[in-house]
Design a protein around this motif. Structure first.
Motif, mmCIF file in Angstrom:
data_model
loop_
_atom_site.group_PDB
_atom_site.id
_atom_site.type_symbol
_atom_site.label_atom_id
_atom_site.label_comp_id
_atom_site.label_asym_id
_atom_site.label_seq_id
_atom_site.Cartn_x
_atom_site.Cartn_y
_atom_site.Cartn_z
ATOM 1 N N VAL A 262 9.683 2.878 -65.524
ATOM 2 C CA VAL A 262 10.018 2.454 -64.102
ATOM 3 C C VAL A 262 8.615 2.349 -63.481
ATOM 4 C CG1 VAL A 262 10.431 3.575 -61.939
ATOM 5 C CG2 VAL A 262 12.062 3.895 -64.101
ATOM 6 N N TRP A 263 7.515 2.964 -64.099
ATOM 7 C CA TRP A 263 6.093 2.771 -63.785
ATOM 8 C C TRP A 263 5.631 1.206 -63.997
ATOM 9 C CZ3 TRP A 263 1.500 1.695 -66.092
ATOM 10 C CH2 TRP A 263 0.228 1.965 -65.329
ATOM 11 N N ILE A 264 6.016 1.014 -65.158
ATOM 12 C CA ILE A 264 5.555 -0.482 -65.682
ATOM 13 C C ILE A 264 6.083 -1.309 -64.615
ATOM 14 C CG2 ILE A 264 5.698 -2.185 -67.474
ATOM 15 C CD1 ILE A 264 5.515 0.118 -69.740
ATOM 16 N N ASP A 265 7.520 -1.216 -64.262
ATOM 17 C CA ASP A 265 8.259 -2.415 -63.508
ATOM 18 C C ASP A 265 7.502 -2.198 -62.148
ATOM 19 O OD1 ASP A 265 9.752 -2.964 -65.416
ATOM 20 O OD2 ASP A 265 11.607 -1.559 -64.611
ATOM 21 N N ALA A 266 6.977 -1.037 -61.466
ATOM 22 C CA ALA A 266 6.489 -0.941 -60.204
ATOM 23 C C ALA A 266 5.126 -1.726 -60.185
ATOM 24 C CB ALA A 266 6.216 0.558 -59.887
ATOM 25 N N VAL A 267 4.212 -1.467 -61.405
ATOM 26 C CA VAL A 267 3.026 -1.873 -61.445
ATOM 27 C C VAL A 267 3.199 -3.681 -61.627
ATOM 28 C CG1 VAL A 267 1.168 -2.400 -63.119
ATOM 29 C CG2 VAL A 267 1.781 -0.007 -62.563
ATOM 30 N N ASP A 268 4.279 -4.057 -62.416
ATOM 31 C CA ASP A 268 4.395 -5.650 -62.439
ATOM 32 C C ASP A 268 4.706 -6.097 -60.907
ATOM 33 O OD1 ASP A 268 3.914 -5.899 -65.126
ATOM 34 O OD2 ASP A 268 5.997 -5.609 -65.651
ATOM 35 N N ALA A 269 5.490 -5.183 -60.315
ATOM 36 C CA ALA A 269 5.645 -5.787 -58.878
ATOM 37 C C ALA A 269 4.612 -5.816 -58.165
ATOM 38 C CB ALA A 269 6.868 -4.833 -58.362
ATOM 39 N N SER A 270 3.584 -5.122 -58.124
ATOM 40 C CA SER A 270 2.345 -4.832 -57.320
ATOM 41 C C SER A 270 1.675 -6.256 -57.588
ATOM 42 C CB SER A 270 1.664 -3.544 -57.568
ATOM 43 O OG SER A 270 1.092 -3.649 -58.606
ATOM 44 N N LEU A 271 1.800 -6.838 -58.709
ATOM 45 C CA LEU A 271 0.631 -8.118 -59.069
ATOM 46 C C LEU A 271 -0.822 -7.654 -58.921
ATOM 47 C CD1 LEU A 271 2.754 -10.606 -56.772
ATOM 48 C CD2 LEU A 271 2.893 -10.154 -59.479
ATOM 49 N N LEU A 272 -1.234 -6.289 -59.203
ATOM 50 C CA LEU A 272 -2.474 -6.238 -59.490
ATOM 51 C C LEU A 272 -3.037 -6.512 -60.849
ATOM 52 C CD1 LEU A 272 -2.131 -2.840 -57.673
ATOM 53 C CD2 LEU A 272 -3.298 -4.776 -56.621
ATOM 54 N N PRO A 273 -3.991 -7.416 -60.878
ATOM 55 C CA PRO A 273 -4.361 -8.159 -62.157
ATOM 56 C C PRO A 273 -4.755 -7.098 -63.172
ATOM 57 C CG PRO A 273 -5.480 -9.116 -60.335
ATOM 58 C CD PRO A 273 -4.723 -7.954 -59.810
ATOM 59 N N GLY A 274 -5.757 -6.093 -62.886
ATOM 60 C CA GLY A 274 -6.093 -5.253 -64.071
ATOM 61 C C GLY A 274 -4.992 -4.335 -64.488
ATOM 62 N N LEU A 275 -4.088 -3.856 -63.590
ATOM 63 C CA LEU A 275 -2.814 -3.082 -64.083
ATOM 64 C C LEU A 275 -1.912 -3.662 -64.495
ATOM 65 C CD1 LEU A 275 -3.189 -0.224 -61.014
ATOM 66 C CD2 LEU A 275 -3.587 -0.089 -63.414
ATOM 67 N N THR A 276 -1.680 -4.822 -64.167
ATOM 68 C CA THR A 276 -0.400 -5.510 -64.682
ATOM 69 C C THR A 276 -0.739 -5.821 -66.209
ATOM 70 O OG1 THR A 276 -1.195 -7.589 -63.976
ATOM 71 C CG2 THR A 276 0.387 -6.664 -62.745
ATOM 72 N N GLY A 277 -1.992 -6.176 -66.578
ATOM 73 C CA GLY A 277 -2.508 -6.458 -68.051
ATOM 74 C C GLY A 277 -2.207 -5.078 -68.633
ATOM 75 N N PHE A 278 -2.526 -4.294 -68.144
ATOM 76 C CA PHE A 278 -2.336 -2.819 -68.958
ATOM 77 C C PHE A 278 -0.748 -2.360 -69.174
ATOM 78 C CE2 PHE A 278 -1.928 1.993 -68.269
ATOM 79 C CZ PHE A 278 -2.586 2.289 -69.585
ATOM 80 N N ALA A 279 -0.257 -2.767 -68.134
ATOM 81 C CA ALA A 279 1.341 -2.498 -68.193
ATOM 82 C C ALA A 279 1.853 -3.247 -69.190
ATOM 83 C CB ALA A 279 1.763 -2.592 -66.762
ATOM 84 N N LEU A 280 1.291 -4.843 -69.405
ATOM 85 C CA LEU A 280 1.885 -5.552 -70.321
ATOM 86 C C LEU A 280 1.719 -4.990 -71.850
ATOM 87 C CD1 LEU A 280 2.889 -8.555 -71.034
ATOM 88 C CD2 LEU A 280 0.564 -9.254 -71.050
ATOM 89 N N HIS A 281 0.642 -4.597 -72.054
ATOM 90 C CA HIS A 281 0.088 -3.863 -73.287
ATOM 91 C C HIS A 281 0.955 -2.699 -73.770
ATOM 92 C CE1 HIS A 281 -2.885 -6.663 -74.266
ATOM 93 N NE2 HIS A 281 -3.510 -6.661 -73.040
ATOM 94 N N LEU A 282 1.049 -1.942 -72.466
ATOM 95 C CA LEU A 282 1.977 -0.665 -72.797
ATOM 96 C C LEU A 282 3.442 -0.970 -73.098
ATOM 97 C CD1 LEU A 282 0.961 1.603 -70.033
ATOM 98 C CD2 LEU A 282 0.234 1.825 -72.405
ATOM 99 N N ARG A 283 4.000 -2.021 -72.531
ATOM 100 C CA ARG A 283 5.244 -2.732 -72.625
ATOM 101 C C ARG A 283 5.258 -2.956 -74.236
ATOM 102 N NH1 ARG A 283 9.108 -4.112 -68.742
ATOM 103 N NH2 ARG A 283 7.516 -4.191 -67.307
ATOM 104 N N ARG A 284 4.465 -3.638 -74.678
ATOM 105 C CA ARG A 284 4.592 -4.341 -76.025
ATOM 106 C C ARG A 284 4.632 -3.093 -77.284
ATOM 107 N NH1 ARG A 284 -0.661 -8.399 -75.825
ATOM 108 N NH2 ARG A 284 0.475 -10.173 -74.487
ATOM 109 N N VAL A 285 4.059 -1.838 -76.737
ATOM 110 C CA VAL A 285 4.211 -0.785 -77.820
ATOM 111 C C VAL A 285 4.880 0.356 -77.016
ATOM 112 C CG1 VAL A 285 2.173 -1.030 -79.320
ATOM 113 C CG2 VAL A 285 1.884 -0.073 -76.979
ATOM 114 N N LEU A 286 5.936 -0.002 -76.103
ATOM 115 C CA LEU A 286 6.652 0.999 -75.402
ATOM 116 C C LEU A 286 7.316 2.050 -75.986
ATOM 117 C CD1 LEU A 286 7.677 1.652 -72.255
ATOM 118 C CD2 LEU A 286 9.658 0.384 -72.852
ATOM 119 N N ASP A 287 7.696 2.166 -77.221
ATOM 120 C CA ASP A 287 8.288 2.977 -78.130
ATOM 121 C C ASP A 287 7.177 4.367 -78.227
ATOM 122 O OD1 ASP A 287 10.936 2.104 -77.553
ATOM 123 O OD2 ASP A 287 11.033 1.032 -79.665
ATOM 124 N N ALA A 288 6.205 3.527 -78.795
ATOM 125 C CA ALA A 288 5.122 4.406 -79.211
ATOM 126 C C ALA A 288 4.448 5.436 -78.155
ATOM 127 C CB ALA A 288 4.086 3.738 -80.085
#
Length: 119
Positions: free
Chosen positions: A49-75
């Motif tokens: 839910v947090w990752i989706d909210a960050v993606d929706a905010s379109l903040l460049p630094g945080l969306t990149g961080f969220a993208l990397h978290l999504r890649r290893v979401l299970d871990a």
């Protein structure tokens, strides 16, 4: 040095005004605080839910961080949820690397083993 009691000398005193003038900064602070609350509360289930909210905010630094978290979401979700820690293992590895560093290229495995067992 004399202490000045004015609000401008207090660290962070202008922070609320900066947040009021910059809505992107206000959003970023909110997302970072929300992420910070996940850590001690072990709220890994709320990470998607947090990752989706960050993606929706379109903040460049945080969306990149969220993208990397999504890649290893299970871990990351597991790390934020479970109480297990590899801190003691990481500490032992760090100690061995600290001993090994000055011996690199100068000594063999036998000396390294003795140095580790002596410390």
């Amino acid at each position: 040095m004399a202490m000045n009691s004015s609000a401008s000398s207090v660290p962070g005193a202008g922070f609320p005004e900066a947040l009021a003038r910059c809505p992107e900064l206000d959003k970023a602070v909110g997302h970072v605080r929300d992420f910070g609350e996940m850590l001690p509360g072990r709220l890994g289930a709320t990470l998607p839910v947090w990752i989706d909210a960050v993606d929706a905010s379109l903040l460049p630094g945080l969306t990149g961080f969220a993208l990397h978290l999504r890649r290893v979401l299970d871990a990351v979700t597991t790390g934020l949820t479970l109480g297990w820690s590899s801190g003691s293992v990481e500490g032992a590895v760090n100690r061995i690397k600290k001993i090994k560093r000055p011996l690199y290229g100068r000594a063999g495995f036998e000396l390294l083993r003795k140095m580790i067992s002596l410390q």
